[in-house]
Design a protein around this motif. Structure first.
Motif, mmCIF file in Angstrom:
data_model
loop_
_atom_site.group_PDB
_atom_site.id
_atom_site.type_symbol
_atom_site.label_atom_id
_atom_site.label_comp_id
_atom_site.label_asym_id
_atom_site.label_seq_id
_atom_site.Cartn_x
_atom_site.Cartn_y
_atom_site.Cartn_z
ATOM 1 N N SER A 37 0.844 -1.197 0.000
ATOM 2 C CA SER A 37 0.000 0.000 0.000
ATOM 3 C C SER A 37 0.877 1.245 0.000
ATOM 4 C CB SER A 37 -0.956 0.002 1.200
ATOM 5 O OG SER A 37 -0.241 0.018 2.407
ATOM 6 N N ASN B 185 1.913 10.877 3.574
ATOM 7 C CA ASN B 185 3.143 10.851 4.374
ATOM 8 C C ASN B 185 4.325 10.248 3.609
ATOM 9 O OD1 ASN B 185 2.690 8.092 4.518
ATOM 10 N ND2 ASN B 185 2.193 8.068 6.691
ATOM 11 N N ASN C 182 0.870 5.511 0.891
ATOM 12 C CA ASN C 182 0.244 6.671 1.515
ATOM 13 C C ASN C 182 0.992 7.900 1.008
ATOM 14 O OD1 ASN C 182 -0.334 8.864 3.278
ATOM 15 N ND2 ASN C 182 -1.000 7.423 4.857
ATOM 16 N N LYS C 183 0.403 8.558 -0.004
ATOM 17 C CA LYS C 183 1.069 9.722 -0.595
ATOM 18 C C LYS C 183 1.170 10.868 0.400
ATOM 19 C CE LYS C 183 0.312 8.976 -5.489
ATOM 20 N NZ LYS C 183 -0.066 9.598 -6.752
#
Length: 166
Positions: free
Chosen positions: A10, A15, A12-13
């Motif tokens: 996955s 962070n 998370n752009k």
């Protein structure tokens, strides 16, 4: 690939972080060795038909791995991993940068945190990759990180099976 082995990826752009978790059908000792020994890393790191060649590797805090992924046409993409922390058989951390063949680093880089655990004869490797910039993370993904990791983990499955039979 053994379909009952966990693989999760996955992004998370917000962070600038990528998360990967993968199970391997081998004991912790063998999986750890495959991740921390240059000769073994060169046998599985990178998706086929690419091959990996390690020029330097000293697996110790402050040490580094300087290696290239080499295309079938002979094009080399160099990387430097600096080992920033090591807890034998449970965790190691690296600071990774792209580089050229002379080891000149391309900044910004990324911090990688590798965690290893074993349960019922399977070893789980969880990796967190924090990127210093969103552009670097997007470049890593654009270069095929998701498909590449899936493919190289299949390479590792094959190697672990071969090593387990010895």
């Amino acid at each position: 690939m053994n379909s009952d082995l966990l693989f999760d990826f996955s992004v998370n752009k917000g962070n600038k972080t990528v998360y990967m978790t993968r199970e391997f059908n081998a004991d912790l000792e063998l999986v750890w060795e495959a991740w921390t020994t240059a000769e073994l890393l060169d046998k599985w790191w990178g998706p086929k038909p690419f091959v990996t060649k390690t020029k330097v590797m000293n697996f110790e805090v402050g040490g580094r791995r300087f290696f290239a992924m080499v295309s079938p046409e002979g094009q080399e993409r160099w990387f430097v991993q600096k080992y920033t922390a090591i807890s034998p058989k449970t965790n190691f951390k690296t600071y990774n940068t792209f580089a050229d063949a002379d080891e000149s680093r391309e900044l910004p880089g990324s911090d990688w945190d590798y965690n290893f655990s074993e349960q019922n004869g399977k070893t789980k490797v969880s990796i967190t990759i924090y990127n210093e910039s969103l552009a670097r993370m997007e470049k890593m993904i654009e270069m095929g990180a998701i498909k590449g990791c899936a493919a190289q983990f299949e390479n590792l499955d094959e190697l672990l099976e071969t090593l387990s039979q010895k």
